[in-house]
Motif scaffolding. Structure first.
Motif, PDB file in Angstrom:
ATOM      1  N   ASP A 174       0.826  -1.340   0.009  1.00  0.00           N
ATOM      2  CA  ASP A 174      -0.058  -0.137   0.134  1.00  0.00           C
ATOM      3  C   ASP A 174       0.827   1.210   0.005  1.00  0.00           C
ATOM      4  O   ASP A 174       0.306   2.289  -0.360  1.00  0.00           O
ATOM      5  CB  ASP A 174      -0.950  -0.173   1.315  1.00  0.00           C
ATOM      6  CG  ASP A 174      -2.016  -0.964   1.189  1.00  0.00           C
ATOM      7  OD1 ASP A 174      -2.314  -1.592   0.158  1.00  0.00           O
ATOM      8  OD2 ASP A 174      -2.545  -1.464   2.170  1.00  0.00           O
ATOM      9  N   LYS A 189       0.188   1.205  10.735  1.00  0.00           N
ATOM     10  CA  LYS A 189      -1.251   1.077  10.905  1.00  0.00           C
ATOM     11  C   LYS A 189      -1.821   2.250  11.607  1.00  0.00           C
ATOM     12  O   LYS A 189      -2.976   2.565  11.340  1.00  0.00           O
ATOM     13  CB  LYS A 189      -1.323  -0.007  12.169  1.00  0.00           C
ATOM     14  CG  LYS A 189      -2.869  -0.327  12.362  1.00  0.00           C
ATOM     15  CD  LYS A 189      -2.870  -1.612  13.078  1.00  0.00           C
ATOM     16  CE  LYS A 189      -4.472  -2.030  13.520  1.00  0.00           C
ATOM     17  NZ  LYS A 189      -4.430  -3.305  14.153  1.00  0.00           N
ATOM     18  N   VAL A 190      -1.152   3.229  12.525  1.00  0.00           N
ATOM     19  CA  VAL A 190      -1.503   4.148  12.810  1.00  0.00           C
ATOM     20  C   VAL A 190      -1.671   5.238  11.678  1.00  0.00           C
ATOM     21  O   VAL A 190      -2.428   6.061  11.648  1.00  0.00           O
ATOM     22  CB  VAL A 190      -0.835   4.811  14.147  1.00  0.00           C
ATOM     23  CG1 VAL A 190      -0.953   3.981  15.117  1.00  0.00           C
ATOM     24  CG2 VAL A 190       0.693   5.239  13.780  1.00  0.00           C
ATOM     25  N   ARG A 248      -2.445   4.681   8.673  1.00  0.00           N
ATOM     26  CA  ARG A 248      -3.720   4.443   7.883  1.00  0.00           C
ATOM     27  C   ARG A 248      -5.080   4.456   8.662  1.00  0.00           C
ATOM     28  O   ARG A 248      -6.261   4.992   8.268  1.00  0.00           O
ATOM     29  CB  ARG A 248      -3.828   2.798   7.578  1.00  0.00           C
ATOM     30  CG  ARG A 248      -2.562   2.636   6.441  1.00  0.00           C
ATOM     31  CD  ARG A 248      -3.011   1.134   5.986  1.00  0.00           C
ATOM     32  NE  ARG A 248      -1.952   0.671   5.009  1.00  0.00           N
ATOM     33  CZ  ARG A 248      -0.843  -0.194   5.467  1.00  0.00           C
ATOM     34  NH1 ARG A 248      -0.960  -0.541   6.685  1.00  0.00           N
ATOM     35  NH2 ARG A 248       0.105  -0.602   4.817  1.00  0.00           N
ATOM     36  N   GLU A 249      -5.065   3.926   9.907  1.00  0.00           N
ATOM     37  CA  GLU A 249      -6.159   3.608  10.613  1.00  0.00           C
ATOM     38  C   GLU A 249      -6.160   4.674  11.870  1.00  0.00           C
ATOM     39  O   GLU A 249      -7.485   4.628  12.577  1.00  0.00           O
ATOM     40  CB  GLU A 249      -6.276   2.421  11.174  1.00  0.00           C
ATOM     41  CG  GLU A 249      -6.242   1.367   9.893  1.00  0.00           C
ATOM     42  CD  GLU A 249      -6.227  -0.139  10.404  1.00  0.00           C
ATOM     43  OE1 GLU A 249      -6.380  -0.511  11.533  1.00  0.00           O
ATOM     44  OE2 GLU A 249      -6.072  -1.202   9.651  1.00  0.00           O
ATOM     45  N   GLY A 250      -5.328   5.268  12.315  1.00  0.00           N
ATOM     46  CA  GLY A 250      -5.334   6.084  13.538  1.00  0.00           C
ATOM     47  C   GLY A 250      -5.193   5.173  14.831  1.00  0.00           C
ATOM     48  O   GLY A 250      -4.746   3.839  14.666  1.00  0.00           O
TER      49      GLY A 250
END
Length: 219
Positions: free
Chosen positions: A25, A200-201, A203-205
């Motif tokens: 990604d 991950k943070v 992308r998603e917080g």
């Protein structure tokens, strides 16, 4: 996702760079530092920049990014507070203030450390300076900012610290780290876990802005 990495030649930065290049990604990774990483990859571009307190000359090259992973750091041993602050606080804030202006929708992740002092008044010099740096970054109007506070870090995949003392410590403790991870899972993480958690943070917080070692491992 387009990602900027500061400190990609350091131990944590090497791990973060590896995970970014492995992630399908991530369309582009740009590293910024005083020296190149020496790596070659189709999605990697490196900017060698001498003055890490002034980005005027390269602003056109650091726009349009979704995330910045700031992994640049130095050991405080033997340093005065003023000198340590110049390297730790001034460089991080120069980058963050420039990036928030050029990339207001960016997620900024700063690598701090376990026991960082958010009050900025504790007895440990390095912890006060790291706390001041965290607080200043969190006041900037990024889309989101996260402070990573890892404890002991196990380097994986052949990654080595640039600091000789740390290399010696890691070499001596390497046989014990798997056992310590089993006994003290909330106090130890790995370069791989940090890199994956940062992605991950971005992308998603995350549910809170300050992430301790246990939070990093749970992401």
């Amino acid at each position: 996702m387009k990602v900027l990495i500061f400190g990609a030649t350091g131990m944590v930065g090497q791990g973060v760079l590896r995970e970014c290049l492995l992630d399908p990604d991530v369309s582009e990774v740009v590293t910024i530092g005083r020296s190149a990483t020496g790596q070659s990859h189709a999605r990697l571009r490196e900017i060698v920049h001498a003055d890490l307190t002034d980005y005027t000359a390269i602003e056109s090259q650091i726009t349009g990014f979704d995330a910045c992973f700031f992994c640049l750091g130095i050991a405080s041993a033997g340093m005065s507070e003023a000198d340590y602050r110049r390297i730790t606080y001034d460089i991080a804030l120069a980058a963050a203030r420039t990036l928030v202006r050029l990339n207001p929708a960016m997620v900024f992740v700063y690598v701090s450390g376990a026991s960082t002092d958010s009050s900025e008044k504790g007895r440990w010099m390095w912890a006060r300076v790291k706390g001041a740096t965290e607080n200043a970054i969190m006041r900037l109007p990024f889309k989101a900012s996260y402070m990573f506070r890892p404890g002991a870090i196990q380097p994986l995949h052949g990654i080595r610290s640039k600091t000789r003392l740390y290399r010696v410590i890691y070499d001596l403790t390497a046989p014990l780290l798997p056992l310590l991870q089993r006994w003290l899972p909330d106090s130890i993480t790995t370069t791989e876990q940090i890199g994956k958690a940062m992605l991950k943070v971005a992308r998603e917080g995350a549910p809170k802005p300050i992430l301790e070692n246990a939070d990093i491992n749970r992401l």
